[in-house]
Design a protein around this motif. Structure first.
Motif, short mmCIF file in Angstrom:
data_model
loop_
_atom_site.label_atom_id
_atom_site.label_comp_id
_atom_site.label_asym_id
_atom_site.label_seq_id
_atom_site.Cartn_x
_atom_site.Cartn_y
_atom_site.Cartn_z
N ASP A 220 0.79 -1.24 0.00
CA ASP A 220 0.00 0.00 0.00
C ASP A 220 0.82 1.29 0.00
N TYR A 221 2.06 1.24 0.46
CA TYR A 221 2.81 2.47 0.66
C TYR A 221 4.11 2.57 -0.14
N THR A 222 4.38 1.56 -0.98
CA THR A 222 5.63 1.54 -1.75
C THR A 222 5.35 1.71 -3.23
N ASP A 223 6.18 2.52 -3.88
CA ASP A 223 6.06 2.70 -5.33
C ASP A 223 6.70 1.48 -6.01
N ARG A 224 5.85 0.56 -6.45
CA ARG A 224 6.34 -0.70 -7.02
C ARG A 224 6.29 -0.72 -8.55
N VAL A 225 5.97 0.44 -9.14
CA VAL A 225 5.90 0.51 -10.61
C VAL A 225 7.24 1.04 -11.13
N LEU A 226 7.89 0.25 -11.97
CA LEU A 226 9.17 0.64 -12.56
C LEU A 226 8.96 0.94 -14.05
N VAL A 227 9.57 2.03 -14.50
CA VAL A 227 9.37 2.47 -15.88
C VAL A 227 10.71 2.61 -16.59
N GLY A 228 10.73 2.34 -17.88
CA GLY A 228 11.92 2.55 -18.69
C GLY A 228 13.05 1.62 -18.33
N ASN A 229 14.25 2.19 -18.17
CA ASN A 229 15.45 1.38 -17.90
C ASN A 229 15.35 0.61 -16.60
N TRP A 230 14.71 1.22 -15.58
CA TRP A 230 14.58 0.52 -14.29
C TRP A 230 13.72 -0.73 -14.44
N SER A 231 12.72 -0.66 -15.29
CA SER A 231 11.89 -1.83 -15.54
C SER A 231 12.72 -2.94 -16.19
N VAL A 232 13.55 -2.57 -17.16
CA VAL A 232 14.40 -3.55 -17.85
C VAL A 232 15.39 -4.17 -16.88
N ILE A 233 16.02 -3.33 -16.06
CA ILE A 233 17.00 -3.82 -15.08
C ILE A 233 16.35 -4.82 -14.13
N PHE A 234 15.15 -4.47 -13.61
CA PHE A 234 14.47 -5.39 -12.69
C PHE A 234 14.16 -6.72 -13.35
N LEU A 235 13.66 -6.67 -14.59
CA LEU A 235 13.30 -7.91 -15.28
C LEU A 235 14.52 -8.79 -15.50
N VAL A 236 15.65 -8.19 -15.84
CA VAL A 236 16.88 -8.97 -16.05
C VAL A 236 17.35 -9.57 -14.73
N VAL A 237 17.39 -8.74 -13.67
CA VAL A 237 17.83 -9.23 -12.36
C VAL A 237 16.90 -10.32 -11.85
N ASN A 238 15.60 -10.10 -11.97
CA ASN A 238 14.62 -11.09 -11.51
C ASN A 238 14.76 -12.40 -12.28
N SER A 239 15.07 -12.30 -13.57
CA SER A 239 15.29 -13.51 -14.38
C SER A 239 16.50 -14.28 -13.87
N LEU A 240 17.58 -13.55 -13.57
CA LEU A 240 18.81 -14.20 -13.10
C LEU A 240 18.61 -14.87 -11.75
N ILE A 241 17.96 -14.17 -10.81
CA ILE A 241 17.80 -14.74 -9.47
C ILE A 241 16.76 -15.85 -9.45
N THR A 242 15.96 -15.95 -10.50
CA THR A 242 15.01 -17.07 -10.60
C THR A 242 15.66 -18.28 -11.27
N VAL A 243 16.35 -18.04 -12.38
CA VAL A 243 16.89 -19.13 -13.19
C VAL A 243 18.16 -19.75 -12.60
N LEU A 244 19.08 -18.92 -12.11
CA LEU A 244 20.36 -19.46 -11.62
C LEU A 244 20.20 -20.45 -10.47
N PRO A 245 19.39 -20.13 -9.41
CA PRO A 245 19.18 -21.12 -8.36
C PRO A 245 18.53 -22.40 -8.89
N LEU A 246 17.61 -22.26 -9.86
CA LEU A 246 16.97 -23.44 -10.43
C LEU A 246 17.99 -24.31 -11.18
N VAL A 247 18.92 -23.67 -11.87
CA VAL A 247 19.97 -24.40 -12.58
C VAL A 247 20.84 -25.18 -11.59
N ILE A 248 21.24 -24.51 -10.50
CA ILE A 248 22.10 -25.15 -9.50
C ILE A 248 21.39 -26.34 -8.84
#
Length: 601
Positions: free
Chosen positions: A334-362
């Motif tokens: 309710d109190y946090t700005d969780r909407v990311l736009v532009g480059n920040w959105s891209v950075i989050f998606l890349v980071v989220n992909s890495l932290i999801t896939v790498l542990p699964l690979v291991i």
């Protein structure tokens, strides 16, 4: 196989450890997946409006139910541990617990009022049977290889955190983005897979965890040569009174608040019946505990007092740390700005992909190593385990691809966008789920645990009191971050747009605090308490954890009241000050507790 010699388990190893450890690793991983996945959704589900599929509860009522649920989970471990030790053995206790939890999650997925409450009850008892007995099997497996035990628990702890991470990530995503029943249901599916692979692989443990018989009980009694100090009938009655009243209070507290006072077991005690009941139970238990201490030798008594001191500090740690699925999740929602736009959105998606896939690979790599050692003997169990990972990979990839589509980074036709119910965007845009922040705890633990382990093994290893002081200080620092971030929120405000960085810092500092306190506490119980009293003192310890969990709910109940009157920042500053005071108290008591510990570090 004989339970007297566990060297046999090391004839065929995976990463230098028995294959059975990794059977437990994956079973525990799915159990933690289900527990943390459901827990991350509970407060959000209860407080979300009817129009969005929730129950529209006040935060006070939701926190009251949450605190009682988590408190009962830890209290139930004493019941589960007793039945495993005396009646059904570790293995059956794990299976019974897993079945109850599977049914509990399935019940919650139905989403009726009766099914949600039934699901919570089943999860409480399921956790009670499951939680204490997995570690007991690990301990027995390494009985004759104590030098390997630390490494075993480190690997096992990774399974715990991997399960917590994926549970919060995937169940949270499905619950928030698709539907609550999908999040609740997914948790149950993987608990069911974990139970099946454990049951079908159980012969890998030899005689460990079988149902106790006369021979095994006689052998255990022969090994315990310490002088016993049995409980008298009066003492047993005191324990029964305290336990029953505490259990009734944990159930009655949220029931009375949710029903507006119509349901109140302790109404016969007057307007303050709830408080009178729990204080009576607590006083009786403390008197019993103090009396028991007087029955032992001076050194034993002083060591027990030291353990009780740390248990007391632990109450405050968990009461504040467990704001994560409670007030901090509300803050994220309710109190946090969780909407990311532009480059920040891209950075989050890349980071989220890495932290999801790498542990699964291991973890998939570990799974393949386990298959090589066990597939011939336990083919069906391995196939079931592989199916569960195919599903988890499919959900993870679906989640990531959907996020890229939603952000507009993958081109789709207008018809496809309409089918997927995704709005077309011209600038990359991502909304981070409120539950996502809770995954940071597991990620930080996996990253930082080796560093803290090296610290504890070095010459700079702090004393017990200093570890608690540092842990509570880090807890204070985390709460100060969110308090500072919430500084501009006006009293009574229902929404705000605070930067996400403050929540990220909270989880970083709180994880470091957890690494100072959580693994250390149980270690002191095992070091300071005589073998004949270990069960009783573990009971005291889990009671302290249960009180802390309920305390977390009670803190959360007051968030709206305090926020409306003084502002949300004031609430978090209060928790900061409490943490600092407990940290200082722990450090100031160092000379006294050091003397009581009689050289134990």
């Amino acid at each position: 196989m004989s339970q007297n010699n566990t060297d046999q388990f090391f004839k065929s190893t995976v990463l230098g450890h028995p294959a059975g450890l990794f059977v437990l690793f994956f079973t525990e991983m799915w159990e933690r997946f289900s527990f943390y996945g459901m827990r991350s959704l509970l407060i959000l589900f209860l407080t979300t409006s009817f129009t969005d599929g929730g129950w529209g509860w006040t935060r006070e009522n939701a926190s009251a139910l949450f605190g009682s649920y988590v408190g009962l989970v830890y209290l139930s471990t004493m019941l589960g541990g007793y039945f495993a030790d005396k009646v059904i053995g570790f293995r059956w206790a794990v299976v019974v617990g897993a079945v109850l939890m599977t049914l509990g999650h399935a019940s919650m997925a139905v989403e009726t009022e009766f099914s949600i409450y039934l699901g919570l009850v089943l999860l409480v008892f399921g956790n009670g049977f499951f939680k204490p007995n997995m570690t007991s099997i690990v301990s027995e497996m390494y009985k004759d290889r104590p030098e390997k035990k630390d490494g075993a628990y480190t690997l096992f702890y990774m399974g715990v955190n991997a399960g917590a991470f994926f549970g919060i990530l995937l169940c949270g995503y499905l619950g928030e983005k698709v539907g609550w029943s999908y999040g609740f249901g997914l948790a149950g599916i993987f608990m069911f897979f974990g139970m099946l692979q454990f049951w079908l692989s159980q012969n890998i443990f030899g005689d460990i965890g079988l149902k106790p018989n006369k021979e095994s009980k006689a052998r255990a009694e022969a090994l315990d040569t310490d002088k016993r100090n049995p409980f008298s009938p009066l003492q047993l009655a005191a324990i029964a009174f305290s336990s029953i009243v505490a259990l009734l209070w944990l159930v009655n507290d949220p029931a009375a608040k949710i029903s507006g006072g119509k349901v109140n077991i302790f109404s016969f005690l007057g307007d303050n019946g709830n408080s009178i009941a729990i204080l009576s139970a607590l006083i009786v238990f403390i008197v019993l505990l103090v009396y028991r201490f007087t029955q032992y030798s001076k050194i034993t008594k002083e060591k027990l007092i030291a353990v009780t001191f740390f248990a007391f500090l632990t109450i405050f740690f968990w009461a504040i740390f467990e704001q994560s699925p409670n007030s901090l999740t509300i803050f994220a929602s309710d109190y946090t700005d969780r909407v990311l736009v532009g480059n920040w959105s891209v950075i989050f998606l890349v980071v989220n992909s890495l932290i999801t896939v790498l542990p699964l690979v291991i973890i998939t790599w570990v799974l393949i190593l386990l298959f090589k050692q066990t597939f011939k003997l336990y083919a069906i169990a391995n196939i079931i385990l592989s199916i569960s990972f195919v599903i988890i990979w499919a959900i993870a990839i679906w989640m990531l691809v959907k996020d890229y589509y939603t952000a507009g980074l993958l081109a789709l036709s207008d018809e496809t966008l309409q089918t997927l119910k995704i709005d077309k965007v011209t600038v990359p845009l991502t909304e981070v789920p409120a539950t996502w922040f809770s995954t940071l705890n597991s990620l930080f633990i996996i990253s930082l645990a080796p560093l803290f382990s090296k610290w504890w093994e070095s010459k700079y290893n702090p004393s017990a009191n200093l570890k608690y002081g540092i842990g509570m200080g880090l807890l204070a620092l985390g709460m100060a971050c969110v308090a500072f971030g919430a500084n501009g929120i006006e009293p009574g405000a229902k929404t705000a747009s605070v930067s996400m960085i403050w929540l990220i810092l909270v989880y970083l500092f709180h994880t470091m605090g957890e690494l100072c306190i959580s693994p250390v506490g149980l270690s002191y119980v095992s070091k300071l308490v005589p073998a004949r009293m270990i069960a009783f003192m573990f009971g005291v310890w889990y009671l302290a954890v249960a009180i802390g969990m309920k305390g977390a709910g009670m803190f959360g109940e007051n968030i709206d009241k305090i926020a409306n009157e003084h502002g949300l920042s004031y609430f978090f500053w209060m928790l900061t000050i409490i943490s600092i005071l407990v940290a200082l108290f722990s450090i100031l008591m160092t000379p006294v507790i050091k003397k009581l510990m009689h050289g134990v570090r």
